[in-house]
Design a protein around this motif. Sequence first.
Motif, PDB file in Angstrom:
ATOM      1  N   ARG A  77     -44.464  -9.954 -58.234  1.00  9.51           N
ATOM      2  CA  ARG A  77     -45.576 -10.896 -58.038  1.00  9.51           C
ATOM      3  C   ARG A  77     -46.633 -10.799 -59.142  1.00  9.51           C
ATOM      4  O   ARG A  77     -47.407 -11.735 -59.343  1.00  9.51           O
ATOM      5  CB  ARG A  77     -46.239 -10.648 -56.670  1.00  9.51           C
ATOM      6  CG  ARG A  77     -45.396 -11.122 -55.477  1.00  9.51           C
ATOM      7  CD  ARG A  77     -45.289 -12.625 -55.465  1.00  9.51           C
ATOM      8  NE  ARG A  77     -44.498 -13.134 -54.365  1.00  9.51           N
ATOM      9  CZ  ARG A  77     -45.000 -13.650 -53.240  1.00  9.51           C
ATOM     10  NH1 ARG A  77     -46.316 -13.697 -53.079  1.00  9.51           N
ATOM     11  NH2 ARG A  77     -44.209 -14.098 -52.309  1.00  9.51           N
ATOM     12  N   THR A  78     -46.683  -9.664 -59.829  1.00 12.26           N
ATOM     13  CA  THR A  78     -47.720  -9.484 -60.859  1.00 12.26           C
ATOM     14  C   THR A  78     -47.155  -9.421 -62.276  1.00 12.26           C
ATOM     15  O   THR A  78     -47.906  -9.242 -63.236  1.00 12.26           O
ATOM     16  CB  THR A  78     -48.508  -8.185 -60.588  1.00 12.26           C
ATOM     17  OG1 THR A  78     -47.603  -7.075 -60.583  1.00 12.26           O
ATOM     18  CG2 THR A  78     -49.227  -8.260 -59.250  1.00 12.26           C
ATOM     19  N   ASP A  80     -45.589 -10.390 -65.916  1.00 13.90           N
ATOM     20  CA  ASP A  80     -45.714 -11.496 -66.861  1.00 13.90           C
ATOM     21  C   ASP A  80     -44.391 -11.668 -67.597  1.00 13.90           C
ATOM     22  O   ASP A  80     -43.540 -10.774 -67.607  1.00 13.90           O
ATOM     23  CB  ASP A  80     -46.862 -11.270 -67.848  1.00 13.90           C
ATOM     24  CG  ASP A  80     -46.702  -9.978 -68.650  1.00 13.90           C
ATOM     25  OD1 ASP A  80     -45.604  -9.727 -69.180  1.00 13.90           O
ATOM     26  OD2 ASP A  80     -47.685  -9.214 -68.734  1.00 13.90           O
ATOM     27  N   GLU A 107     -39.865 -16.412 -58.858  1.00 13.48           N
ATOM     28  CA  GLU A 107     -41.292 -16.132 -58.802  1.00 13.48           C
ATOM     29  C   GLU A 107     -42.080 -17.145 -59.636  1.00 13.48           C
ATOM     30  O   GLU A 107     -43.144 -17.624 -59.207  1.00 13.48           O
ATOM     31  CB  GLU A 107     -41.553 -14.709 -59.298  1.00 13.48           C
ATOM     32  CG  GLU A 107     -43.011 -14.374 -59.563  1.00 13.48           C
ATOM     33  CD  GLU A 107     -43.888 -14.488 -58.332  1.00 13.48           C
ATOM     34  OE1 GLU A 107     -45.123 -14.596 -58.497  1.00 13.48           O
ATOM     35  OE2 GLU A 107     -43.349 -14.480 -57.194  1.00 13.48           O
ATOM     36  N   ARG A 110     -42.380 -20.189 -57.696  1.00 14.04           N
ATOM     37  CA  ARG A 110     -43.401 -20.046 -56.652  1.00 14.04           C
ATOM     38  C   ARG A 110     -44.794 -20.268 -57.230  1.00 14.04           C
ATOM     39  O   ARG A 110     -45.646 -20.896 -56.603  1.00 14.04           O
ATOM     40  CB  ARG A 110     -43.304 -18.658 -56.012  1.00 14.04           C
ATOM     41  CG  ARG A 110     -44.215 -18.454 -54.800  1.00 14.04           C
ATOM     42  CD  ARG A 110     -44.313 -16.993 -54.413  1.00 14.04           C
ATOM     43  NE  ARG A 110     -45.016 -16.213 -55.430  1.00 14.04           N
ATOM     44  CZ  ARG A 110     -46.332 -16.154 -55.547  1.00 14.04           C
ATOM     45  NH1 ARG A 110     -47.105 -16.857 -54.737  1.00 14.04           N
ATOM     46  NH2 ARG A 110     -46.882 -15.415 -56.495  1.00 14.04           N
ATOM     47  N   ARG A 111     -45.015 -19.739 -58.440  1.00 19.81           N
ATOM     48  CA  ARG A 111     -46.312 -19.921 -59.109  1.00 19.81           C
ATOM     49  C   ARG A 111     -46.488 -21.336 -59.664  1.00 19.81           C
ATOM     50  O   ARG A 111     -47.585 -21.715 -60.069  1.00 19.81           O
ATOM     51  CB  ARG A 111     -46.442 -18.932 -60.270  1.00 19.81           C
ATOM     52  CG  ARG A 111     -46.368 -17.471 -59.904  1.00 19.81           C
ATOM     53  CD  ARG A 111     -46.427 -16.621 -61.180  1.00 19.81           C
ATOM     54  NE  ARG A 111     -46.078 -15.225 -60.958  1.00 19.81           N
ATOM     55  CZ  ARG A 111     -45.953 -14.317 -61.917  1.00 19.81           C
ATOM     56  NH1 ARG A 111     -46.162 -14.675 -63.194  1.00 19.81           N
ATOM     57  NH2 ARG A 111     -45.632 -13.074 -61.633  1.00 19.81           N
ATOM     58  N   LYS A 112     -45.395 -22.056 -59.708  1.00 19.76           N
ATOM     59  CA  LYS A 112     -45.365 -23.375 -60.354  1.00 19.76           C
ATOM     60  C   LYS A 112     -45.744 -23.281 -61.834  1.00 19.76           C
ATOM     61  O   LYS A 112     -46.380 -24.177 -62.407  1.00 19.76           O
ATOM     62  CB  LYS A 112     -46.252 -24.387 -59.621  1.00 19.76           C
ATOM     63  CG  LYS A 112     -45.786 -24.638 -58.185  1.00 19.76           C
ATOM     64  CD  LYS A 112     -46.427 -25.853 -57.582  1.00 19.76           C
ATOM     65  CE  LYS A 112     -45.962 -26.054 -56.131  1.00 19.76           C
ATOM     66  NZ  LYS A 112     -44.489 -26.175 -56.001  1.00 19.76           N
ATOM     67  N   ASP A 113     -45.329 -22.191 -62.426  1.00 21.70           N
ATOM     68  CA  ASP A 113     -45.504 -21.994 -63.871  1.00 21.70           C
ATOM     69  C   ASP A 113     -44.269 -22.574 -64.552  1.00 21.70           C
ATOM     70  O   ASP A 113     -43.377 -21.867 -65.004  1.00 21.70           O
ATOM     71  CB  ASP A 113     -45.653 -20.500 -64.170  1.00 21.70           C
ATOM     72  CG  ASP A 113     -45.908 -20.220 -65.648  1.00 21.70           C
ATOM     73  OD1 ASP A 113     -45.816 -21.171 -66.459  1.00 21.70           O
ATOM     74  OD2 ASP A 113     -46.152 -19.049 -65.999  1.00 21.70           O
TER      75      ASP A 113
END
Length: 695
Positions: A77-78, A80, A107, A110-113
Amino acid sequence: MVPVIRRLAGLAIAACTLGASLAAQAEGTDAQRTQFRQAYATASQQGGDAWRAEAKGLETYSIYPYIEQAALEHDLRTLDSVRVQDYLRRYPGMIPAADLRRDFLGELARRKDWASFTAMYQPGLGDSLACFNLQAKLSRGEALVYDTDLADLWRKASLPNSCDPVITAAHDQGLLTNERLWSRIDIAADAGKGGTVASLAPWLAGDDVAAGQHLAQALNDPATAVRDAATWPDTPRHRQAVTLALQRLARKQSSAADTAWSQLGSRFALSEQQRGAIANAIALFHATDFDESALERLAALPPGAQTDATREWRVRVALARQDWAAALAALDALGTTQKDDGEWRYFRAVVLAHLGRQADAAALFRSVSQEATYFGFLAADKINSGYAICPASMATDTSREAALLAEPALDRAFELYAVGLQKIARREWTAALAGRDAETQRLAADLAFRKGWYDRAVFALSSGDALRLYEQRFPLARQDGVVEQASQAGIEAPWAYAIIRAESAWMTDARSGADARGLMQLLPGTASNVAKKNGLGWSGGESLYEPTTNIILGTRYLSEMAQRFNGAPWLASAAYNAGPYKVDQWVDARGTLDPELFVVSIPYKETREYVARVMAFAVIYDWRLNGNALPISTRMTRIGSPYSLPASGAMRKPVTCPAPAVAKPAPPSAPAVLEPAPAAASSAPAADEPKDSQR
């Protein structure tokens, strides 16, 4: 998350107790493995960099990359992209790198990155990520293209949730024409995916909406569908829905389907094929419901409505009714491939004997008795001959063994197994041996067997001459206490071994869709009850992955089933698979039958084959333990008759290898004979297969 230290400790015990190491292992290996387990547990539970100190010196250890991956997964979750890309660069092509890429892409979605997602995405990572990739495309304002973006996905009966926004966008962009909607609805309907049909039906045009909704109803609630069908228009799509509804209703309520069919048959202009499909389903499930009219229904099916299943059930019903003339006619009506199957050759001999054709029956019994199968062993008992088991040995090739052990992927597989990460070990194993020739795969399987990784040998040595490698295919693993625990539970050790072999194929970490666990595939709730009844310790469901715990509790539960059914191993085996209450129902319906006739008419395909498999395995394990075997018919006592453990002087059968010394492999259509049904694997059940077991 499962406590990793505890789970790894349990699986490490499994790896050690299930087998002996190769004598040539280096002295430092055990120390490396101990250090790896601790570092891996720290990485999995804490993430970050605390594991690095514990892993110091392991940098060249073949499975070291898995420690870092575990830490990165913990910190997903953290994380990069830079750290992930760095790991992918250092370990290209490795399974942990592929897993990290896949999980980190999830992931990022989920972040929509979407920018980072697109930079890291690769095709071929599964439908879920493919749809996230299309979501990324939509986020850039780009339109979907059906042929390149959707065509492959559209052929799937069901899709993950990540595809929902993509499908909605495709609809909004006008890509989902009525024709395309119906094409996928048909695929979903054939696969029984009523949810997919229901989700697509509202997008159909005009009157097709109701037709699609009725098709979904037929799949999801067939009883209501057949009730409402009296008001449906007689259109091609509604005929399709009626056909499906009646077929699915027959599976659950054959009599209700029969009644509905008599009311609806004249209302819809069904095709001959549709009428045949309905008649087939109703006749088939009348048979599995033990209906008195089943034999006549099956015999009356027109040729176009018959299938292998209905032809076989015609034989099964005739045998259960002990109508020998009808049984012979049904055997004659089987297809050519079916007639060659050992099951039907054996029962042809049984039928011929009952019809007074003793010479013909004896010749068939002799032929079938040359096979090391359930039916072969039954046939040998009929003619009072020894069991035809022809063992073979693996030739050693030390140079090739050394070369295999030096291969990085196979080395990783063995090391992962040794530290208790069996699921990942199997993936490395599969990757290492993909596309390799049969001899290499056999050699690797024998290496795995000698390292105590028994399930690899069981699955790899499953065809052709490899079936004769009984030492590898039917491991004894005495050190896990099977003989001792079976004795304490009051059951036979060969039977306990057979259950383990049939349930898990010696996969200590096996877990079924119903949450049955470990070697003997026990549900945690069942295991807890067994422990309480027997005054045994119980430390939760995770303990079932420890072989010793599993065997202690599994043998006690097996003993419970035996006591419930007068000690009869064959009936207790059926109860172990299908649940005792279901077996009670079958006994109430057909409890006067001889055991072999009872087994052949068990409604559930899985249980029918399971009983045959376990009884055959018990013979083989008896021979492996004692050099000869108790007759299979001795363990198959009549229902209601008590079964006692064999006395020391009980009559036993010799095992011989008739010429030519080749054991006929079990045909693919008859897994009841010698090959396992892995607990963790499950496909769509056949027409007469059961629901989940009660264990």
